[in-house]
Design a protein around this motif. Structure first.
Motif, short mmCIF file in Angstrom:
data_model
loop_
_atom_site.label_atom_id
_atom_site.label_comp_id
_atom_site.label_asym_id
_atom_site.label_seq_id
_atom_site.Cartn_x
_atom_site.Cartn_y
_atom_site.Cartn_z
N SER A 26 26.56 -49.78 8.95
CA SER A 26 26.67 -50.66 7.78
C SER A 26 27.67 -50.05 6.83
N PRO A 27 28.74 -50.78 6.46
CA PRO A 27 29.74 -50.27 5.51
C PRO A 27 29.12 -50.13 4.12
N PRO A 28 29.71 -49.25 3.31
CA PRO A 28 29.21 -49.11 1.92
C PRO A 28 29.59 -50.34 1.11
N PRO A 29 28.92 -50.52 -0.04
CA PRO A 29 29.28 -51.66 -0.90
C PRO A 29 30.73 -51.55 -1.36
N VAL A 30 31.34 -52.70 -1.58
CA VAL A 30 32.73 -52.77 -2.05
C VAL A 30 32.72 -53.28 -3.50
N PHE A 31 33.46 -52.58 -4.36
CA PHE A 31 33.56 -52.99 -5.78
C PHE A 31 34.99 -53.39 -6.09
N LEU A 32 35.15 -54.55 -6.73
CA LEU A 32 36.46 -55.03 -7.19
C LEU A 32 36.39 -55.27 -8.70
N CYS A 33 37.46 -54.83 -9.45
CA CYS A 33 37.44 -54.94 -10.93
C CYS A 33 38.55 -55.81 -11.49
N SER A 34 39.55 -56.14 -10.68
CA SER A 34 40.67 -56.91 -11.24
C SER A 34 41.17 -57.91 -10.22
N ALA A 35 41.55 -59.10 -10.71
CA ALA A 35 42.10 -60.15 -9.84
C ALA A 35 43.51 -59.77 -9.40
N PRO A 36 43.99 -60.33 -8.21
CA PRO A 36 43.21 -61.18 -7.28
C PRO A 36 42.16 -60.36 -6.55
N TYR A 37 41.01 -61.00 -6.30
CA TYR A 37 39.88 -60.28 -5.72
C TYR A 37 40.02 -60.28 -4.19
N ASN A 38 40.92 -59.47 -3.65
CA ASN A 38 41.21 -59.39 -2.21
C ASN A 38 40.43 -58.23 -1.59
N VAL A 39 39.79 -58.54 -0.42
CA VAL A 39 39.04 -57.50 0.30
C VAL A 39 39.57 -57.46 1.73
N ASN A 40 39.97 -56.28 2.16
CA ASN A 40 40.38 -56.06 3.56
C ASN A 40 39.16 -55.55 4.33
N PHE A 41 38.57 -56.43 5.12
CA PHE A 41 37.38 -56.06 5.87
C PHE A 41 37.80 -55.38 7.18
N THR A 42 37.03 -54.39 7.61
CA THR A 42 37.32 -53.65 8.85
C THR A 42 36.08 -53.68 9.75
N GLY A 43 36.27 -54.20 11.00
CA GLY A 43 35.16 -54.27 11.94
C GLY A 43 35.02 -53.00 12.77
N ASN A 44 34.43 -53.14 13.98
CA ASN A 44 34.20 -51.97 14.82
C ASN A 44 35.49 -51.34 15.28
N THR A 45 35.40 -50.11 15.61
CA THR A 45 36.49 -49.37 16.26
C THR A 45 35.88 -48.65 17.45
N PRO A 46 36.26 -48.90 18.74
CA PRO A 46 37.30 -49.90 19.09
C PRO A 46 36.84 -51.32 18.78
N VAL A 47 37.78 -52.20 18.71
CA VAL A 47 37.53 -53.57 18.33
C VAL A 47 36.64 -54.25 19.36
N SER A 48 35.63 -54.97 18.90
CA SER A 48 34.76 -55.75 19.78
C SER A 48 35.53 -56.94 20.35
N PRO A 49 35.13 -57.39 21.55
CA PRO A 49 35.84 -58.55 22.13
C PRO A 49 35.78 -59.76 21.20
N ASN A 50 34.65 -59.92 20.53
CA ASN A 50 34.52 -61.06 19.61
C ASN A 50 33.86 -60.58 18.31
N ASN A 51 34.25 -61.26 17.22
CA ASN A 51 33.74 -60.88 15.88
C ASN A 51 33.43 -62.14 15.08
N TYR A 52 32.48 -61.94 14.16
CA TYR A 52 32.17 -63.06 13.26
C TYR A 52 31.84 -62.48 11.88
N TRP A 53 32.49 -63.10 10.86
CA TRP A 53 32.28 -62.66 9.47
C TRP A 53 31.81 -63.85 8.63
N ASP A 54 30.77 -63.59 7.83
CA ASP A 54 30.36 -64.55 6.80
C ASP A 54 30.46 -63.82 5.45
N PHE A 55 31.43 -64.28 4.62
CA PHE A 55 31.77 -63.51 3.40
C PHE A 55 30.78 -63.71 2.26
#
Length: 428
Positions: free
Chosen positions: A1-30
Motif C-alpha cells: 500500500s503506497p503512503p498517502p499523497v499530499f498536494l498543496c498547490s494547483a494544478p493538482y496533478n498526481v503521478n501514480f505508480t503501480g507494481n514493479t515489474p508492471v502487472s499484465p493488467n491494471n485498474y485505478w479508481d481515483f
C-alpha cells in the motif's frame, strides 16, 4: 500500500505508480467518482481540494489469486493564507507614547512569531496591542509557518517614535505704571513674535478692547487697575497656545502747585529781604526747599525766609511722589544795595579777546525795561544800533578811536527813564 499523497498547490496533478515489474493488467479508481484508468502508471489531475480514497488493482491471470487490490489516500489542500495587518496610528510628535495594533489575518498557520524590534517577542498570538514608551525607530517583524505545505510568510514594517515636545511660552511683560493722561500703553509680546497673538487689555468700559497685533498700542479711557491677558499662539507646537496675565496701573498724578510768587524787593537800598513761600499741592511724599544760598528745608508746607545779604537767589521747590516720581519749580529773587546808578557808563573798552573789558557794557540798567543804544564814528556815521540790554557792543570790527553814543534806558534803582549821550574810546 503506497503512503498517502499530499498536494498543496494547483494544478493538482498526481503521478501514480503501480507494481514493479508492471502487472499484465491494471485498474485505478481515483476516488473522486469520475476518474479511472487501466494504465500501469497513470497521471491524474484532481479538480478540487479534498481527501480521496484511491483503489489500485494489479491483475495477472497467470497467478493463483489472479488480482490484488490496495487502497490509499490522496489529500489535496490549498496553501494556507499567511498574512498579517499592521495598524500604526497617525504620528503625533507631542505624545509620550505610541500604541500599535498587530493582527494575523491569514488561516492555517502552524506557528506565528512577532518581533517588536526592541527585544520584545510574542509567539502564536493572533492579535497584539503594544505600546512604545521609549523614543526610537523600530523594525517590527512578523513570521508565519505552515508545516504541512512547508510554507512561510514574513512581513516587516518600521515604526518611528521620536516625540519632539516643542511648546510656545508667552513672555510676561513687566507690570506697567502710568501717571499722566493720555494713558497710552505700548505693549510688547514675545521676541521673536509668535505666528499669532491675542491681547485682552482688561478695559471693561470699552466694547472692543482686544488686539491680534504682535506689539499693539492701546489707549485707556481712564485711570484704574487693569489685568491684561496676553496669548502667544503657535499651532506647530505641542501646547499650541500659552497665556500670561499682568497688570497695568494707571493713576492720576498728584496735583502739584506751589506759591513762589512774592512782592519783589526794592532793587536798590535794601539790607535784607523776606520771602513767603507756600506749597498748595497734594500727594507729596516729601518736600525739599532750596533757598539758593545753601539753606535747605525738608517737608515744610510754608516758609518765611529772611535773606540777610543782597544778591540774586534761585529758589527751587522739589516735590517727590513715591509712585509717580518728582517735580520741581523755581523762581529767582534779586536785590542789591545800591542807592544810585549814575556811574554806569565806561569811557573806554578793549575788544582784544583777552576776556577783560572786551565789550561796551553798561551797569545799573533795568534789563527788563525799554532800552536802546546808537553808536556813531567821528564822521557821524552810525556803526551800531541795538535794543537788547544784554547784547553788548564788541566794536564790530571798527578801528581804534573815539565814538559817540546815545543811550536810552531805565535806571535800575530809581525806575526812572533816562537818556545819556557821551563818548567812549575803543582800543584794539
Amino acid at each position: 500500500s503506497p503512503p498517502p499523497v499530499f498536494l498543496c498547490s494547483a494544478p493538482y496533478n498526481v503521478n501514480f505508480t503501480g507494481n514493479t515489474p508492471v502487472s499484465p493488467n491494471n485498474y485505478w479508481d481515483f476516488g473522486d467518482g469520475t476518474g479511472t484508468s487501466t494504465l500501469a502508471n497513470p497521471l491524474y489531475t484532481y479538480a478540487d481540494t479534498g481527501t480521496y480514497n484511491v483503489m489500485y488493482v494489479a491483475i495477472d491471470s497467470a497467478t493463483c489469486n489472479i488480482s490484488d487490490t490496495v487502497f490509499f489516500n490522496v489529500v489535496v489542500v490549498q496553501n494556507d493564507s499567511l498574512d498579517a495587518q499592521f495598524s500604526f496610528p497617525p504620528y503625533d510628535p507631542c505624545t509620550d507614547s505610541l500604541t500599535v495594533q498587530l493582527d494575523f489575518t491569514g488561516t492555517g498557520a502552524d506557528s506565528l512569531f512577532w518581533n517588536m524590534g526592541n527585544g520584545i517577542t510574542f509567539i502564536n498570538d493572533t492579535s497584539i496591542t503594544y505600546t512604545y514608551t521609549i523614543p526610537g525607530t523600530y523594525f517590527i517583524t512578523f513570521e508565519a509557518y505552515d508545516t504541512l505545505c512547508n510554507n512561510s510568510f514574513t512581513l516587516i514594517d518600521t515604526v518611528d517614535f521620536n516625540p519632539v515636545n516643542t511648546v510656545v511660552n508667552a513672555t510676561v511683560p513687566s507690570n506697567i505704571l502710568l501717571c499722566e493722561s493720555p494713558y497710552v500703553v505700548n505693549f510688547t509680546g514675545n521676541t521673536p513674535a509668535p505666528p499669532n497673538s491675542y491681547w485682552d487689555f482688561g478695559d471693561l468700559s470699552i466694547i472692543t478692547d482686544t488686539s491680534t497685533a504682535a506689539n499693539p498700542s492701546y489707549t485707556y479711557a481712564s485711570s484704574g487697575n487693569y489685568t491684561v491677558m496676553y496669548v502667544a499662539i503657535d499651532s506647530s507646537t505641542c501646547n499650541i497656545a500659552d497665556t500670561v496675565p499682568f497688570n497695568v496701573q494707571l493713576v492720576i498724578a498728584p496735583v502739584f502747585s506751589a506759591t513762589l510768587d512774592f512782592d519783589p524787593p526794592p532793587r536798590c537800598g535794601a539790607d535784607s529781604f523776606v520771602v513767603d513761600l507756600l506749597f498748595t499741592g497734594t500727594g507729596q511724599d516729601s518736600l525739599i526747599w532750596d533757598m539758593g544760598d545753601g539753606t535747605i528745608y525738608s517737608n515744610i508746607d510754608s516758609i518765611s525766609y529772611l535773606y540777610p545779604e543782597a544778591g540774586s537767589y534761585n529758589i527751587t521747590l522739589f516735590v517727590l511722589n513715591n509712585l509717580c516720581g518728582d517735580k520741581s519749580i523755581s523762581n529767582e529773587v534779586t536785590f542789591i544795595q545800591k542807592t544810585s546808578s549814575e556811574s554806569i557808563i565806561p569811557n573806554v573798552f578793549t575788544p582784544n579777546g583777552d576776556g577783560m573789558n572786551d565789550e561796551l557794557e553798561f551797569s545799573g540798567i533795568d534789563q527788563r525795561a525799554e532800552y536802546s543804544i546808537q553808536i556813531f564814528n567821528r564822521w557821524g556815521t552810525k556803526v551800531y544800533e541795538g535794543t537788547d540790554a544784554l547784547a553788548h557792543w564788541d566794536g564790530g570790527g571798527n578801528q581804534s578811536g573815539t565814538y559817540f553814543y546815545i543811550l536810552k534806558y531805565t535806571d535800575v534803582c530809581s525806575d526812572e527813564a533816562k537818556v545819556k549821550k557821551g563818548y567812549v574810546t575803543l582800543l584794539n
